[in-house]
Design a protein around this motif. Structure first.
Motif, PDB file in Angstrom:
ATOM      1  N   MET A   1     -82.477 -27.430   0.445  1.00 16.02           N
ATOM      2  CA  MET A   1     -81.048 -27.667   0.230  1.00 16.02           C
ATOM      3  C   MET A   1     -80.865 -28.567  -0.991  1.00 16.02           C
ATOM      4  N   ALA A   2     -79.897 -28.245  -1.838  1.00 16.57           N
ATOM      5  CA  ALA A   2     -79.641 -29.038  -3.039  1.00 16.57           C
ATOM      6  C   ALA A   2     -79.221 -30.465  -2.673  1.00 16.57           C
ATOM      7  N   GLU A   3     -79.414 -31.390  -3.602  1.00 15.07           N
ATOM      8  CA  GLU A   3     -79.035 -32.780  -3.378  1.00 15.07           C
ATOM      9  C   GLU A   3     -77.551 -33.017  -3.631  1.00 15.07           C
ATOM     10  N   THR A   4     -76.951 -32.226  -4.530  1.00 16.14           N
ATOM     11  CA  THR A   4     -75.524 -32.373  -4.834  1.00 16.14           C
ATOM     12  C   THR A   4     -74.813 -31.049  -4.604  1.00 16.14           C
ATOM     13  N   MET A   5     -73.485 -31.123  -4.542  1.00 18.03           N
ATOM     14  CA  MET A   5     -72.668 -29.935  -4.296  1.00 18.03           C
ATOM     15  C   MET A   5     -71.361 -30.039  -5.055  1.00 18.03           C
ATOM     16  N   GLN A  31     -73.153 -34.820  14.997  1.00 21.59           N
ATOM     17  CA  GLN A  31     -72.495 -34.161  13.873  1.00 21.59           C
ATOM     18  C   GLN A  31     -73.175 -32.844  13.523  1.00 21.59           C
ATOM     19  N   VAL A  32     -72.403 -32.002  12.834  1.00 21.38           N
ATOM     20  CA  VAL A  32     -72.886 -30.703  12.388  1.00 21.38           C
ATOM     21  C   VAL A  32     -72.548 -30.564  10.905  1.00 21.38           C
ATOM     22  N   LEU A  33     -73.506 -30.083  10.118  1.00 16.28           N
ATOM     23  CA  LEU A  33     -73.260 -29.778   8.714  1.00 16.28           C
ATOM     24  C   LEU A  33     -72.942 -28.296   8.609  1.00 16.28           C
ATOM     25  N   VAL A  34     -71.798 -27.979   8.009  1.00 15.29           N
ATOM     26  CA  VAL A  34     -71.350 -26.595   7.863  1.00 15.29           C
ATOM     27  C   VAL A  34     -71.389 -26.204   6.394  1.00 15.29           C
ATOM     28  N   ILE A  75     -73.139 -22.750  10.236  1.00 12.51           N
ATOM     29  CA  ILE A  75     -73.853 -23.992  10.523  1.00 12.51           C
ATOM     30  C   ILE A  75     -75.115 -24.061   9.677  1.00 12.51           C
ATOM     31  N   ALA A  76     -75.241 -25.177   8.969  1.00 12.02           N
ATOM     32  CA  ALA A  76     -76.403 -25.377   8.104  1.00 12.02           C
ATOM     33  C   ALA A  76     -77.428 -26.319   8.717  1.00 12.02           C
ATOM     34  N   ALA A  77     -76.972 -27.303   9.495  1.00 12.37           N
ATOM     35  CA  ALA A  77     -77.894 -28.259  10.118  1.00 12.37           C
ATOM     36  C   ALA A  77     -77.182 -28.939  11.280  1.00 12.37           C
ATOM     37  N   LEU A  78     -77.986 -29.307  12.303  1.00 19.40           N
ATOM     38  CA  LEU A  78     -77.448 -29.953  13.496  1.00 19.40           C
ATOM     39  C   LEU A  78     -77.982 -31.374  13.607  1.00 19.40           C
ATOM     40  N   GLY A  79     -77.071 -32.308  13.907  1.00 15.37           N
ATOM     41  CA  GLY A  79     -77.496 -33.672  14.167  1.00 15.37           C
ATOM     42  C   GLY A  79     -78.036 -33.808  15.574  1.00 15.37           C
ATOM     43  N   ALA A  80     -78.630 -34.945  15.848  1.00  7.78           N
ATOM     44  CA  ALA A  80     -79.194 -35.195  17.174  1.00  7.78           C
ATOM     45  C   ALA A  80     -78.116 -35.139  18.246  1.00  7.78           C
ATOM     46  N   LEU A  85     -75.128 -24.679  19.851  1.00  6.20           N
ATOM     47  CA  LEU A  85     -74.932 -24.088  18.537  1.00  6.20           C
ATOM     48  C   LEU A  85     -76.294 -23.905  17.875  1.00  6.20           C
ATOM     49  N   ALA A  86     -76.323 -22.993  16.904  1.00  8.79           N
ATOM     50  CA  ALA A  86     -77.570 -22.748  16.184  1.00  8.79           C
ATOM     51  C   ALA A  86     -77.271 -22.573  14.712  1.00  8.79           C
ATOM     52  N   GLU A  87     -78.259 -22.882  13.881  1.00 12.82           N
ATOM     53  CA  GLU A  87     -78.090 -22.690  12.442  1.00 12.82           C
ATOM     54  C   GLU A  87     -77.757 -21.231  12.144  1.00 12.82           C
ATOM     55  N   GLY A  88     -76.789 -21.042  11.251  1.00  8.48           N
ATOM     56  CA  GLY A  88     -76.340 -19.707  10.888  1.00  8.48           C
ATOM     57  C   GLY A  88     -75.136 -19.227  11.651  1.00  8.48           C
ATOM     58  N   ASP A  89     -74.785 -19.883  12.771  1.00 10.58           N
ATOM     59  CA  ASP A  89     -73.611 -19.459  13.551  1.00 10.58           C
ATOM     60  C   ASP A  89     -72.337 -19.584  12.712  1.00 10.58           C
TER      61      ASP A  89
END
Length: 350
Positions: A1-5, A31-34, A75-80, A85-89
């Motif tokens: 994953m890139a560092e900036t966006m 938290q969830v990264l989308v 969904i790109a990443a899931l927090g603790a 949910l799953a990545e890609g949903d």
């Protein structure tokens, strides 16, 4: 994953927003990264650049922040601690902020949450970026819906749905429901009125294209924009009685006056548009006798869930016009000029 966006952000009070590069956020616990697929634009975005600092800070806003509150993606990443949910949903993000624990939230009135004055895209980082963070509570599964186009369902669609749902007790079979302003929200309202009532639906808008679209999604009549004769024209359509409900998605002096004058006794007038209009007439003879006058901001999570379900079932149309990230300024210019029929959506998914 890139560092900036990429991100389209408000940089300071009274400053024009613009594109910039910012660090990609990382999800913390809960938290969830989308990864954003598409983000709808809203007229309320246009008012944010004029927001006085004193008012913004009273609402809990902080500069800078990324615009965009009609967001959907994958969904790109899931927090603790996040499960189910799953990545890609594919998911949509709830447009309005809420805490989930106050007396309003626990009753399903989360659009009245006192902590909802700041949210994604209004005071906090929103979805006009490649990635956005959300809590688990703020995510709605999309199933087979295209996340590039689903964002407007969470605000334009859900807000219109909330307005119609509020007016249902006042609308009788064979009655009349009026929609003032047949743009992004109003066109959804026309569809919900046709789905949920047996009323005749009248759309009022100055744009011939928007009137035509309103008729294509179910309006029985479409009248030109509001003027001093609007109330008389609407009363003529109802045999002089007036409308069971008038939903005002504009909110100018003229639409408020015409809308209230068009409501029958025991009818409803709902003010949704935020154009800043005022009513200066005395209440007697102006407000509907034994009627209801209401206003609100945003919608509930339940509203958004139901709208997504209606869209997934193919029962409503979600008309969008796509823009690339490089076309955000053009999209806002056309939105401000009233040059869009449906909802402008910035597509970020590559």
């Amino acid at each position: 994953m890139a560092e900036t966006m990429r991100a389209y952000r408000m940089s300071g009070w009274g400053d024009a927003p613009g594109a910039t590069a910012v660090p990609v956020p990382r999800p913390g616990p809960g938290q969830v990264l989308v990864r954003v697929a598409g983000c709808g634009l809203c007229r309320s975005d246009l008012t944010m650049r004029r927001m006085p600092r004193a008012i913004g800070e009273r609402l809990g806003w902080a500069m800078p922040f990324t615009l965009g509150h009609e967001t959907a993606g994958r969904i790109a990443a899931l927090g603790a601690g996040v499960d189910g949910l799953a990545e890609g949903d594919p998911v949509a993000l709830v447009a309005t902020g809420s805490c989930g624990t106050c007396r309003f939230c626990v009753r399903g009135l989360d659009n009245s949450c006192p902590r909802g004055s700041a949210g994604r895209g209004y005071g906090l980082d929103g979805g006009l970026a490649d990635y956005v963070l959300a809590g688990r509570r703020g995510l709605l599964p999309l199933g087979g819906l295209d996340p590039r186009h689903a964002g407007p369902l969470t605000d334009a669609g859900a807000t219109a749905y909330h307005a119609v749902r509020r007016s249902l007790p006042r609308i009788v079979p064979g009655g009349t429901a009026v929609v003032l302003g047949a743009g992004g929200l109003g066109a959804f309202a026309v569809q919900f009125l046709r789905l949920l009532t047996a009323a005749r639906v009248v759309a009022v808008d100055p744009s011939q294209d928007r009137r035509a679209y309103a008729e294509s999604v179910g309006a029985h009549h479409a009248l030109s924009g509001v003027d001093e004769n609007t109330a008389d024209r609407l009363r003529a359509l109802t045999g002089g009685l007036g409308a069971d409900a008038v939903l005002d998605f504009v909110g100018t002096d003229a639409t408020i006056a015409a809308g209230l004058a068009s409501v029958r006794p025991a009818g409803a007038y709902g003010l949704v548009g935020s154009a800043g209009g005022r009513l200066t007439a005395p209440w007697f003879g102006t407000l509907p006798k034994d009627g209801e006058v209401y206003t609100f901001q945003g919608s509930t999570i339940a509203d958004a869930q139901e709208v997504i379900a209606l869209a997934a079932a193919g029962l409503i149309r979600n008309e969008v016009e796509e823009f690339g990230f490089d076309g955000v300024d053009e999209a806002y210019t056309r939105l401000a000029a009233g040059g869009l029929t449906g909802r402008a959506v910035v597509v970020l998914e590559r």
